[in-house]
Design a protein around this motif. Structure first.
Motif, PDB file in Angstrom:
ATOM      1  N   UNK A 204       0.874  -1.171   0.000  1.00 45.82           N
ATOM      2  CA  UNK A 204       0.000   0.000   0.000  1.00 45.82           C
ATOM      3  C   UNK A 204       0.916   1.227   0.000  1.00 45.82           C
ATOM      4  N   UNK A 205       1.111   1.823  -1.171  1.00 46.96           N
ATOM      5  CA  UNK A 205       2.102   2.884  -1.337  1.00 46.96           C
ATOM      6  C   UNK A 205       3.460   2.394  -0.843  1.00 46.96           C
ATOM      7  N   UNK A 206       4.017   3.008   0.210  1.00 44.05           N
ATOM      8  CA  UNK A 206       5.334   2.581   0.696  1.00 44.05           C
ATOM      9  C   UNK A 206       5.246   1.517   1.785  1.00 44.05           C
ATOM     10  N   UNK A 207       4.054   1.075   2.137  1.00 45.98           N
ATOM     11  CA  UNK A 207       3.867   0.038   3.162  1.00 45.98           C
ATOM     12  C   UNK A 207       3.989  -1.334   2.515  1.00 45.98           C
ATOM     13  N   UNK A 208       4.825  -2.175   3.107  1.00 47.40           N
ATOM     14  CA  UNK A 208       5.008  -3.547   2.610  1.00 47.40           C
ATOM     15  C   UNK A 208       5.058  -4.475   3.813  1.00 47.40           C
ATOM     16  N   UNK A 209       4.038  -5.328   3.930  1.00 43.80           N
ATOM     17  CA  UNK A 209       3.969  -6.219   5.085  1.00 43.80           C
ATOM     18  C   UNK A 209       2.988  -7.365   4.813  1.00 43.80           C
ATOM     19  N   UNK A 267      -2.032  -3.596  -3.448  1.00 38.57           N
ATOM     20  CA  UNK A 267      -1.718  -4.752  -4.271  1.00 38.57           C
ATOM     21  C   UNK A 267      -1.277  -5.862  -3.334  1.00 38.57           C
ATOM     22  N   UNK A 268      -1.743  -7.080  -3.556  1.00 39.32           N
ATOM     23  CA  UNK A 268      -1.300  -8.204  -2.722  1.00 39.32           C
ATOM     24  C   UNK A 268      -0.824  -9.338  -3.622  1.00 39.32           C
ATOM     25  N   UNK A 269       0.137 -10.085  -3.102  1.00 44.58           N
ATOM     26  CA  UNK A 269       0.730 -11.176  -3.879  1.00 44.58           C
ATOM     27  C   UNK A 269       1.092 -12.323  -2.950  1.00 44.58           C
ATOM     28  N   UNK A 270       1.079 -13.503  -3.521  1.00 41.24           N
ATOM     29  CA  UNK A 270       1.438 -14.714  -2.779  1.00 41.24           C
ATOM     30  C   UNK A 270       1.760 -15.792  -3.807  1.00 41.24           C
TER      31      UNK A 270
END
Length: 289
Positions: A204-209, A267-270
């Protein structure tokens, strides 16, 4: 010449494929650039360049500068200041320096420029002062939305350790959240079924978790979208998502609270799974200290 012709034919074939559906248009003059500008939805400009002789580089440069902006940041000037931290440095004689992108608002740095930095791992924000700023290695007293900049912060050694990538610098006090709701669409994922407790890596923008799907709800039918693209109920009467499905999902961050707000794209990925969404609601936790 053979490699060039082969590459050109492959690119042309790729652009004409049904899933892309663009018509290649070769740019040979400045007039061609003007022609293609209003037809970018159907035409794909192609420019022949050479890094050895410099052929076509002037046309490429003019083409890039003629492209319309994807995001108009001047409309965000009146919004509260929001700086997305992408990297952190410790400069001798200066202290903590954060680099990133001014996503909204504007800030005049100095001894009276009080800002909030966070959230830290416990979800709180640190109140400090933005001492100075640099844009492209040039000192400046003012930063505004749409700019990449560096901010020097007045922080002690203990507080410096709490800085990390993915935090924000705000002019007004804010709250962090560990849970949020989003309307998502699964774009890709062969043989994958998404259900409650599904875990994915969220951007989410600069959030990555990493985040868990705590609750999945079927959204109302959207005009123009086939009913096959809505979520379905599985064997245990629980909602399951497959490629092409749309649903409303409540996510929970796996590690720590983050600063997000409704309206942000995600955006989500797995593995081979890819999906996009829009944050619709958040539940605030841990007020600013």
């Amino acid at each position: 010449d053979h490699a060039f012709k082969t590459s050109k034919s492959e690119v042309t074939k790729l652009l004409k494929a049904p899933d892309i559906g663009k018509m290649p248009f070769e740019i040979k003059s400045e007039q061609d650039i003007e022609k293609v500008m209003g037809k970018m939805n159907t035409l794909a400009p192609m420019i022949t360049t050479s890094c050895v002789t410099g052929q076509g580089m002037d046309l490429l440069q003019k083409m890039l500068f003629a492209l319309p902006k994807r995001r108009k940041h001047e409309k965000k000037v009146e919004r509260p200041f929001e700086f997305l931290v992408e990297d952190i440095f410790n400069v001798p004689g200066v202290g903590s320096v954060v680099s990133g992108f001014v996503n909204a608002g504007q800030l005049s740095v100095g001894s009276n420029a009080h800002v909030y930095v966070g959230p830290t791992d416990d979800g709180t924000f640190i109140k400090t002062v933005a001492k100075s700023a640099h844009i492209a290695r040039i000192s400046t007293n003012h930063v505004t939305c749409g700019q990449n900049a560096c901010l020097a912060l007045a922080l002690s050694k203990d507080l410096r350790k709490k800085l990390r990538r993915g935090i924000v610098v705000l002019k007004e006090s804010a709250s962090s959240t560990k849970e949020f709701e989003a309307e998502i669409c699964v774009l890709k994922g062969v043989g994958t079924t998404i259900r409650k407790s599904y875990q994915a890596y969220v951007h989410i923008l600069n959030v990555r978790q990493s985040a868990y799907a705590r609750k999945i709800e079927i959204v109302k039918a959207v005009p123009g979208i086939p009913s096959s693209h809505t979520a379905q109920y599985g064997e245990d009467n629980e909602v399951v998502l497959r490629p092409g499905s749309r649903a409303k999902v409540r996510f929970e961050f796996a590690q720590r609270p983050e600063y997000i707000r409704p309206g942000m794209r995600m955006l989500f990925r797995d593995g081979r799974v890819r999906g996009v969404g829009l944050v619709t609601a958040i539940s605030t936790v841990d007020p600013v200290r």
